[in-house]
Design a protein around this motif. Structure first.
Motif, PDB file in Angstrom:
ATOM      1  N   GLU A   1       8.664  10.660   2.742  1.00 45.91           N
ATOM      2  CA  GLU A   1       8.695  10.529   4.198  1.00 45.91           C
ATOM      3  C   GLU A   1       7.298  10.739   4.799  1.00 45.91           C
ATOM      4  OE1 GLU A   1      11.879  11.660   7.592  1.00 45.91           O
ATOM      5  OE2 GLU A   1      11.157  13.359   6.394  1.00 45.91           O
ATOM      6  N   ARG A   2       6.527  11.636   4.210  1.00 46.90           N
ATOM      7  CA  ARG A   2       5.167  11.864   4.693  1.00 46.90           C
ATOM      8  C   ARG A   2       4.334  10.587   4.558  1.00 46.90           C
ATOM      9  NH1 ARG A   2       3.974  16.046   1.578  1.00 46.90           N
ATOM     10  NH2 ARG A   2       5.006  17.482   3.005  1.00 46.90           N
ATOM     11  N   ILE A   3       4.525   9.879   3.463  1.00 45.73           N
ATOM     12  CA  ILE A   3       3.808   8.605   3.264  1.00 45.73           C
ATOM     13  C   ILE A   3       4.287   7.567   4.274  1.00 45.73           C
ATOM     14  CG2 ILE A   3       3.497   6.679   1.654  1.00 45.73           C
ATOM     15  CD1 ILE A   3       3.706   8.798  -0.627  1.00 45.73           C
ATOM     16  N   MET A   4       5.609   7.457   4.446  1.00 46.19           N
ATOM     17  CA  MET A   4       6.169   6.424   5.321  1.00 46.19           C
ATOM     18  C   MET A   4       5.763   6.619   6.776  1.00 46.19           C
ATOM     19  SD  MET A   4       7.681   4.447   3.251  1.00 46.19           S
ATOM     20  CE  MET A   4       7.535   4.754   1.491  1.00 46.19           C
ATOM     21  N   THR A   5       5.767   7.869   7.238  1.00 46.65           N
ATOM     22  CA  THR A   5       5.401   8.107   8.635  1.00 46.65           C
ATOM     23  C   THR A   5       3.918   7.834   8.869  1.00 46.65           C
ATOM     24  OG1 THR A   5       5.154  10.471   8.173  1.00 46.65           O
ATOM     25  CG2 THR A   5       7.270   9.738   9.041  1.00 46.65           C
ATOM     26  N   GLY A   6       3.125   7.926   7.818  1.00 46.46           N
ATOM     27  CA  GLY A   6       1.713   7.587   7.925  1.00 46.46           C
ATOM     28  C   GLY A   6       1.474   6.116   8.216  1.00 46.46           C
ATOM     29  N   PHE A   7       2.488   5.282   7.938  1.00 44.89           N
ATOM     30  CA  PHE A   7       2.392   3.846   8.205  1.00 44.89           C
ATOM     31  C   PHE A   7       3.240   3.433   9.411  1.00 44.89           C
ATOM     32  CE2 PHE A   7       1.179   4.148   3.740  1.00 44.89           C
ATOM     33  CZ  PHE A   7       0.099   3.280   3.671  1.00 44.89           C
ATOM     34  N   GLY A   8       3.622   4.401  10.238  1.00 43.69           N
ATOM     35  CA  GLY A   8       4.441   4.084  11.403  1.00 43.69           C
ATOM     36  C   GLY A   8       5.860   3.703  11.037  1.00 43.69           C
ATOM     37  N   GLY A   9       6.381   4.288   9.963  1.00 45.76           N
ATOM     38  CA  GLY A   9       7.710   3.936   9.482  1.00 45.76           C
ATOM     39  C   GLY A   9       8.827   4.343  10.424  1.00 45.76           C
TER      40      GLY A   9
ATOM     41  N   GLU B   1       1.225   4.177  -2.925  1.00 50.30           N
ATOM     42  CA  GLU B   1       1.059   5.607  -2.647  1.00 50.30           C
ATOM     43  C   GLU B   1       2.248   6.413  -3.170  1.00 50.30           C
ATOM     44  OE1 GLU B   1      -0.144   7.052   1.114  1.00 50.30           O
ATOM     45  OE2 GLU B   1      -1.655   5.489   1.458  1.00 50.30           O
ATOM     46  N   VAL B   2       3.455   5.857  -3.046  1.00 54.69           N
ATOM     47  CA  VAL B   2       4.635   6.537  -3.584  1.00 54.69           C
ATOM     48  C   VAL B   2       4.510   6.676  -5.098  1.00 54.69           C
ATOM     49  CG1 VAL B   2       7.132   6.360  -3.975  1.00 54.69           C
ATOM     50  CG2 VAL B   2       6.177   5.837  -1.715  1.00 54.69           C
ATOM     51  N   ARG B   3       4.066   5.615  -5.748  1.00 54.85           N
ATOM     52  CA  ARG B   3       3.917   5.676  -7.206  1.00 54.85           C
ATOM     53  C   ARG B   3       2.878   6.729  -7.608  1.00 54.85           C
ATOM     54  NH1 ARG B   3       2.214   0.819 -11.506  1.00 54.85           N
ATOM     55  NH2 ARG B   3       2.647   2.078 -13.373  1.00 54.85           N
ATOM     56  N   ALA B   4       1.748   6.731  -6.912  1.00 53.08           N
ATOM     57  CA  ALA B   4       0.698   7.706  -7.227  1.00 53.08           C
ATOM     58  C   ALA B   4       1.190   9.133  -6.995  1.00 53.08           C
ATOM     59  CB  ALA B   4      -0.545   7.422  -6.382  1.00 53.08           C
TER      60      ALA B   4
ATOM     61  N   GLU C   1       0.832  -1.199   0.000  1.00 54.62           N
ATOM     62  CA  GLU C   1       0.000   0.000   0.000  1.00 54.62           C
ATOM     63  C   GLU C   1       0.869   1.253   0.000  1.00 54.62           C
ATOM     64  OE1 GLU C   1      -3.537   2.182   2.638  1.00 54.62           O
ATOM     65  OE2 GLU C   1      -2.803   0.188   3.228  1.00 54.62           O
ATOM     66  N   ALA C   2       1.950   1.247   0.797  1.00 52.84           N
ATOM     67  CA  ALA C   2       2.836   2.407   0.854  1.00 52.84           C
ATOM     68  C   ALA C   2       3.525   2.634  -0.487  1.00 52.84           C
ATOM     69  CB  ALA C   2       3.879   2.215   1.955  1.00 52.84           C
TER      70      ALA C   2
END
Length: 439
Positions: A382-390, A325-328, A321-322
């Motif tokens: 990084e905004r995407i990754m932190t959204g998944f508890g990265g 989101e990066v691709r989109a 899923e992450a």
């Protein structure tokens, strides 16, 4: 004590060239005793101390305005114990030396990262990892280590001796002391068969769990602006060894992966609008191939194109899923990305600040060619990754601080309490550690 170790001054730079420091002096102690004296002297002068390996971290983890310790003379294999199946090496030993020395003895590490230029202490202290269904990071293969603490004491730790230190110091960020030697678990050398194969993005993401489950070591690279990926599956093999041919191996590993890629990145930096077309060609240039060889020749490969990198560790179930989101995000943005995105996995481990601590993990790494503006891309990812508890890789670019990281790591307080005990005056501190660990 008379000063006998080599001392220099000047500017220190990391491999990527994005971090510089001007230490008061850089020293190269030739023994543990000399290193302990360096630490005691620096403490007496009110100077902070940081060891620096080969500078392959993209963060300022090793930067200091105090005393920079070069481990160049603290190298070599101390002992191979064939009963315990361990090898003890000096902290400054490059992984490439360790790998070749073990191979000569018919031994190998179980898993490793994809380059081997780093020192063993630098690689483990920042959490260097490869990819593996069952086998974890380089640090997870440590069975014992020794370090010089802030008062100049040599502390040996393992699961049976100073176990609380061992639980943290395997990935210690240089915050607990200066590592002087590491004991790794080893096993009889074995063969790996690598199967590299282009695969569409939609298929890789749809079959990701199956590909991870069915292979001992699975990773893939997605080329932004395309629907193309290159996959790599490494599995143990009965042999016989069948390394890449000299010519075909050079074409894949040097000409395409380094030479042509260097040119493509240079063109992309000068003409960003050409990057999607270049990516389309690059993603189709590497063909399917299989080869069988000893582990370090399969796990690692040359990396001559210089870049900057950010990598986040996510719960494995969140990886697809992450990545989508990066691709989109890239597709709807004006960003032009010439470097592929790398995806790897690791099992859960028990190291306090390991990016895989306590959870099955997938890693998503993004890169930009050195000299290319990277902040907009890395910030969006990084905004995407932190959204998944990265959890960010400790040696790669990120903007997280202690407030975030204390929530991301259940054992964060265990590490910082140990740091308070071993280095209350922050002799081994620097600006990076202040940000990620707090004061």
């Amino acid at each position: 004590m008379t000063e006998t170790y080599a001392t220099t001054t000047g500017t220190w730079r990391n491999w990527a060239g994005n971090v510089t420091a001007r230490p008061a002096r850089a020293v190269s102690p030739a023994s543990v005793e000399e290193l302990a004296e360096v630490v005691r002297r620096a403490a007496g002068e009110g100077l902070r101390v940081k060891p620096a390996g080969t500078g392959h971290s993209f963060t300022a983890a090793a930067a200091t305005d105090g005393v920079l310790i070069r481990p160049d003379l603290l190298t070599g294999v101390r002992e191979i114990d064939r009963t315990a199946m361990t090898v003890t090496v000096e902290a400054g030993t490059p992984l490439k030396y360790l790998n070749t020395a073990l191979a000569r003895e018919g031994l190998s590490l179980t898993n490793m990262g994809d380059i081997m230029e780093q020192t063993v202490a630098g690689a483990t202290s920042t959490g260097t990892h490869g990819t593996g269904r069952d086998s974890a990071s380089v640090a997870a293969q440590i069975r014992a280590l020794e370090l010089v603490t802030a008062d100049g004491t040599l502390l040996r730790c393992s699961a049976d001796e100073h176990a609380d230190v061992f639980a943290a110091a395997r990935i210690g960020l240089g915050a607990l002391g200066v590592v002087t030697a590491i004991t790794f678990a080893v096993e009889p050398v074995f063969l790996l068969t690598a199967r590299e194969e282009p695969m569409p993005f939609d298929r890789v993401t749809a079959e990701f769990d199956q590909l991870v489950t069915e292979n001992e070591h699975f990773e893939f690279y997605w080329f932004p602006h395309t629907g193309n990926c290159n996959t790599k599956r490494n599995n143990r093999s009965a042999g016989p060894a069948a390394p890449p041919g000299r010519v075909s191996g050079w074409i894949e590993d040097e000409f395409l992966s380094n030479g042509v890629f260097q040119v493509a990145c240079s063109v992309g930096r000068a003409l960003p609008g050409a990057i999607p077309a270049i990516a389309g060609v690059s993603s189709r240039a590497l063909s399917a191939r299989s080869y069988t060889d000893i582990p370090y020749k399969v796990f690692t490969s040359p990396r001559r194109v210089r870049f900057v990198e950010m990598e986040y560790a996510l719960p494995r179930e969140a990886a697809v899923e992450a990545l989508r989101e990066v691709r989109a995000m890239i597709d709807r943005s004006p960003l032009r990305i010439s470097f592929p995105v790398e995806v790897r996995t690791a099992p859960s481990d028990d190291i306090a600040l390991s990016t895989a601590s306590g959870r099955e993990t997938a890693y998503i790494a993004v890169h930009m060619y050195r000299g290319t503006p990277y902040r907009a891309y890395f910030t969006a990812v990084e905004r995407i990754m932190t959204g998944f508890g990265g959890r960010p890789h400790w040696g790669k670019i990120h903007t997280r601080d202690a407030a975030y990281l204390s929530e991301a790591y259940p054992r964060f307080g265990e590490f910082t309490a140990l740091r308070d005990r071993l280095d209350p005056d922050r002799l081994f501190g620097n600006d990076y550690l202040r940000r990620v660990l707090g004061d």
